[in-house]
Design a protein around this motif. Structure first.
Motif, PDB file in Angstrom:
ATOM      1  N   ARG A 119       0.831  -1.203   0.000  1.00  0.00           N
ATOM      2  CA  ARG A 119       0.000   0.000   0.000  1.00  0.00           C
ATOM      3  C   ARG A 119       0.869   1.257   0.000  1.00  0.00           C
ATOM      4  O   ARG A 119       0.604   2.209  -0.731  1.00  0.00           O
TER       5      ARG A 119
ATOM      6  N   VAL B 133     -13.762   1.450   3.249  1.00  0.00           N
ATOM      7  CA  VAL B 133     -13.040   2.386   4.111  1.00  0.00           C
ATOM      8  C   VAL B 133     -12.211   3.381   3.299  1.00  0.00           C
ATOM      9  O   VAL B 133     -12.342   4.582   3.456  1.00  0.00           O
ATOM     10  N   CYS B 134     -11.346   2.848   2.406  1.00  0.00           N
ATOM     11  CA  CYS B 134     -10.397   3.738   1.735  1.00  0.00           C
ATOM     12  C   CYS B 134     -10.704   3.976   0.262  1.00  0.00           C
ATOM     13  O   CYS B 134     -10.124   4.870  -0.352  1.00  0.00           O
TER      14      CYS B 134
ATOM     15  N   CYS C  48     -10.629  -3.672   2.080  1.00  0.00           N
ATOM     16  CA  CYS C  48      -9.364  -4.178   1.543  1.00  0.00           C
ATOM     17  C   CYS C  48      -8.471  -4.703   2.674  1.00  0.00           C
ATOM     18  O   CYS C  48      -8.681  -4.388   3.850  1.00  0.00           O
TER      19      CYS C  48
ATOM     20  N   CYS D 130      -6.792  -2.018   4.961  1.00  0.00           N
ATOM     21  CA  CYS D 130      -7.699  -1.437   5.961  1.00  0.00           C
ATOM     22  C   CYS D 130      -8.032  -2.447   7.053  1.00  0.00           C
ATOM     23  O   CYS D 130      -8.148  -2.085   8.227  1.00  0.00           O
TER      24      CYS D 130
HETATM   25 ZN   LIG Z   1      -9.238  -0.026   2.188  1.00  0.00          ZN
END
Ligand SMILES: [Zn+2]
Ligand SMILES: [Zn+2]
Length: 307
Positions: free
Chosen positions: A150, A280-281, A290, A293
């Motif tokens: 990430r 979330v992201c 994901c 997260c």
């Molecule tokens: Zn995420």
């Protein structure tokens, strides 16, 4: 005498082809194979901004050296080295210093560093030491692997990269295919091949047809620093078992790794999993939330930044 130039002193025996090569001819054929791999899989474009994932390990610095030579032939392209500091004292500090030294000697290579600390608010040492990793029931390597990925995506986007190049070798790729097979996971996309998907920076692996042993030789011949420390969180893993088996097999039957790779790639039938956005992201994922997260939630830290 070298089989190619009939002059140079032999420094490398390429067992699968039977060639005995001098330093110059080894380097030439090594670099040519990387260029061929890039062309074969259409990994890079003439106007790419290439983010090279540089951990500071020898493989990644060797990749940086080769790609800098290839990239120099394309005036509309550019290259940037990205180093993710996950915060493993001694081990990563040494790797970062190796990367900095090597890159400063190369001259003219942009080097960007990002850290878990600045992106996620903690170092890997922090969450191992305070017991958060244990409490979450996740292995440090899993936390590290997923969050490094990430972090690299975030940094690549920040520098406007159109593609990320990683130093995975033929050995790494065959290990991954075998591990996926043992897990019943053969519907994955072939490894290190450019996939343009919205919301992703595509990843390519220009060393995917190059054996690890040749990367080691190339690194040695071109003064790439080797690390003296190993990661304190490394444990014997399934990958180690598979690596040992494959190394022994390749020694006895040279050429096996390459044959295995081509066989796997004939077998792989990628399924078209439909991707949704992480709740979330927002990054594309096959799950509701994901992996990055999910891990940050388990570690009870603040939300992962998207970009
Ligand atoms: Zn995420
Ligand atoms: Zn030669």
């Amino acid at each position: 005498m070298c089989n190619v130039c009939n002059k140079g002193k032999v420094v490398y025996f390429r067992a699968y082809s039977g060639e005995r090569l001098c330093s110059r001819c080894f380097t030439k054929t090594f670099e040519k194979r990387v260029a061929k791999t890039i062309a074969k899989y259409d990994m890079l474009r003439y106007n790419d901004r290439i983010a090279v994932a540089v951990s500071g390990g020898k493989d990644s610095l060797a990749l940086l050296r080769v790609l800098a030579k290839i990239e120099a032939k394309f005036p509309e392209s550019s290259m940037v080295a990205i180093t993710v500091d996950e915060g493993i004292s001694v081990y990563r500090d040494e790797a970062i210093k190796n990367a900095e030294d090597f890159i400063s000697k190369m001259g003219n290579v942009e080097h960007v560093k990002v850290s878990f600390k600045e992106l996620f608010g903690f170092t890997l040492d922090d969450v191992v030491r305070d017991g958060a990793v244990d409490r979450a029931g996740i292995k440090p390597c899993t936390v590290c692997g997923i969050l490094r990925r990430r972090a690299l995506d975030i940094a690549a986007r920040q520098v406007g990269a159109s593609v990320i190049a990683t130093a995975h070798t033929l050995d790494d790729v065959v290990q991954t295919y075998l591990m996926n097979m043992f897990r019943g996971d053969i519907d994955k996309q072939p490894f290190g091949i450019r996939m343009e998907l919205e919301g992703f920076v595509p990843r390519v692996a220009p060393f995917k047809l190059t054996p690890e042993s040749e990367v080691v030789m190339y690194a040695y011949l071109h003064n790439v620093p080797f690390q003296s420390y190993t990661c304190p969180y490394a444990r014997t893993s399934m990958r180690d078992m598979i690596r040992n088996f494959l190394t022994e097999y390749e020694e006895n039957y040279p050429g096996t790794l390459y044959t295995a790779l081509t066989s796997f790639e004939k077998l792989i039938k990628p399924s078209n999993v439909s991707l949704q956005k992480c709740e979330v992201c927002g990054v594309p994922t096959s799950r509701r939330i994901c992996r990055a997260c999910e891990i940050l939630k388990h570690l009870n830290v603040r939300e992962v930044p998207i970009q």
